[in-house]
Design a protein around this motif. Sequence first.
Motif, short mmCIF file in Angstrom:
data_model
loop_
_atom_site.label_atom_id
_atom_site.label_comp_id
_atom_site.label_asym_id
_atom_site.label_seq_id
_atom_site.Cartn_x
_atom_site.Cartn_y
_atom_site.Cartn_z
N SER A 7 0.83 -1.20 0.00
CA SER A 7 0.00 0.00 0.00
C SER A 7 0.87 1.25 0.00
O SER A 7 1.87 1.33 0.71
CB SER A 7 -0.91 0.02 1.23
OG SER A 7 -1.60 1.25 1.29
N THR A 8 0.48 2.20 -0.81
CA THR A 8 1.18 3.48 -0.83
C THR A 8 0.34 4.59 -0.21
O THR A 8 0.68 5.76 -0.31
CB THR A 8 1.54 3.88 -2.29
OG1 THR A 8 0.33 3.95 -3.05
CG2 THR A 8 2.49 2.87 -2.90
N GLU A 9 -0.75 4.17 0.43
CA GLU A 9 -1.67 5.14 1.03
C GLU A 9 -1.15 5.60 2.40
O GLU A 9 -0.62 4.80 3.16
CB GLU A 9 -3.05 4.51 1.20
CG GLU A 9 -3.72 4.16 -0.11
CD GLU A 9 -3.95 5.36 -0.99
OE1 GLU A 9 -4.43 6.39 -0.48
OE2 GLU A 9 -3.65 5.28 -2.19
N PRO A 10 -1.32 6.88 2.70
CA PRO A 10 -0.96 7.35 4.05
C PRO A 10 -1.81 6.67 5.11
O PRO A 10 -2.91 6.19 4.83
CB PRO A 10 -1.28 8.85 4.00
CG PRO A 10 -1.36 9.20 2.55
CD PRO A 10 -1.80 7.96 1.85
N GLU A 11 -1.27 6.60 6.32
CA GLU A 11 -2.01 6.01 7.43
C GLU A 11 -1.65 6.74 8.72
O GLU A 11 -0.65 7.45 8.79
CB GLU A 11 -1.73 4.52 7.56
CG GLU A 11 -0.29 4.17 7.85
CD GLU A 11 -0.07 2.66 7.88
OE1 GLU A 11 0.84 2.24 8.61
OE2 GLU A 11 -0.78 1.91 7.19
N TRP A 12 -2.50 6.54 9.73
CA TRP A 12 -2.28 7.17 11.03
C TRP A 12 -1.22 6.40 11.81
O TRP A 12 -1.22 5.18 11.85
CB TRP A 12 -3.58 7.23 11.83
CG TRP A 12 -4.50 8.27 11.30
CD1 TRP A 12 -5.59 8.09 10.50
CD2 TRP A 12 -4.42 9.68 11.52
NE1 TRP A 12 -6.18 9.28 10.21
CE2 TRP A 12 -5.48 10.29 10.83
CE3 TRP A 12 -3.54 10.50 12.23
CZ2 TRP A 12 -5.69 11.66 10.83
CZ3 TRP A 12 -3.74 11.87 12.24
CH2 TRP A 12 -4.81 12.44 11.54
N LEU A 13 -0.32 7.15 12.42
CA LEU A 13 0.75 6.62 13.25
C LEU A 13 0.56 7.16 14.66
O LEU A 13 0.60 8.37 14.88
CB LEU A 13 2.10 7.06 12.68
CG LEU A 13 3.35 6.69 13.44
CD1 LEU A 13 3.58 5.18 13.37
CD2 LEU A 13 4.56 7.43 12.86
N ASP A 14 0.33 6.27 15.61
CA ASP A 14 0.11 6.66 17.00
C ASP A 14 1.46 6.80 17.70
O ASP A 14 2.22 5.84 17.78
CB ASP A 14 -0.75 5.61 17.69
CG ASP A 14 -1.14 6.00 19.10
OD1 ASP A 14 -0.73 7.08 19.58
OD2 ASP A 14 -1.85 5.21 19.75
N LEU A 15 1.74 8.01 18.23
CA LEU A 15 2.99 8.25 18.93
C LEU A 15 2.82 8.31 20.44
O LEU A 15 3.77 8.60 21.16
CB LEU A 15 3.62 9.57 18.45
CG LEU A 15 3.98 9.62 16.97
CD1 LEU A 15 4.61 10.96 16.62
CD2 LEU A 15 4.91 8.48 16.59
N GLY A 16 1.63 8.01 20.92
CA GLY A 16 1.38 8.09 22.35
C GLY A 16 1.10 9.51 22.78
O GLY A 16 1.16 10.45 21.98
N HIS A 17 0.76 9.69 24.05
CA HIS A 17 0.48 11.02 24.61
C HIS A 17 -0.65 11.73 23.89
O HIS A 17 -0.69 12.96 23.85
CB HIS A 17 1.74 11.88 24.64
CG HIS A 17 2.89 11.21 25.31
ND1 HIS A 17 3.02 11.16 26.68
CD2 HIS A 17 3.95 10.52 24.80
CE1 HIS A 17 4.12 10.49 26.98
NE2 HIS A 17 4.69 10.08 25.87
N GLY A 18 -1.53 10.96 23.23
CA GLY A 18 -2.65 11.53 22.51
C GLY A 18 -2.29 12.11 21.16
O GLY A 18 -3.11 12.78 20.53
#
Length: 122
Positions: A7-18
């Motif tokens: 997949s070359t689609e962007p996605e959400w990356l969770d970095l913590g701390h909201g």
Amino acid sequence: MLRLRLSTEPEWLDLGHGVRLFVEPLTTAVMLAARSDPAILAATQVAEGEDTPSNDDLARIVAKAVARIVVHDWEGVGDAEGKPLSVTPDGIDALLELWPIFEAFQTTYIAGALILDAEKNA
């Protein structure tokens, strides 16, 4: 086994701390574009007699250059009053100056590419 992400689609990356970043995949094109970032060029072209940047300094400079390319949106980032901020290059740089956010970005986003690079050289 090398697992290809097709997949070359962007996605959400969770970095913590909201904090979540909407990022495009880390590709060769992204890394090559980051190499052309003025901050990286300045850090790697040290004049004779000048101190060379530490590995930690280079990691911070590279992470910011990559993030400025790949981050398209974010959640959980606001000003002093808690009002959500729009994504800007200066905002990305300020966000990555926060140690827990920088460390999460390094380990969850950039490290995958570096691990593959290390494996091919082993």
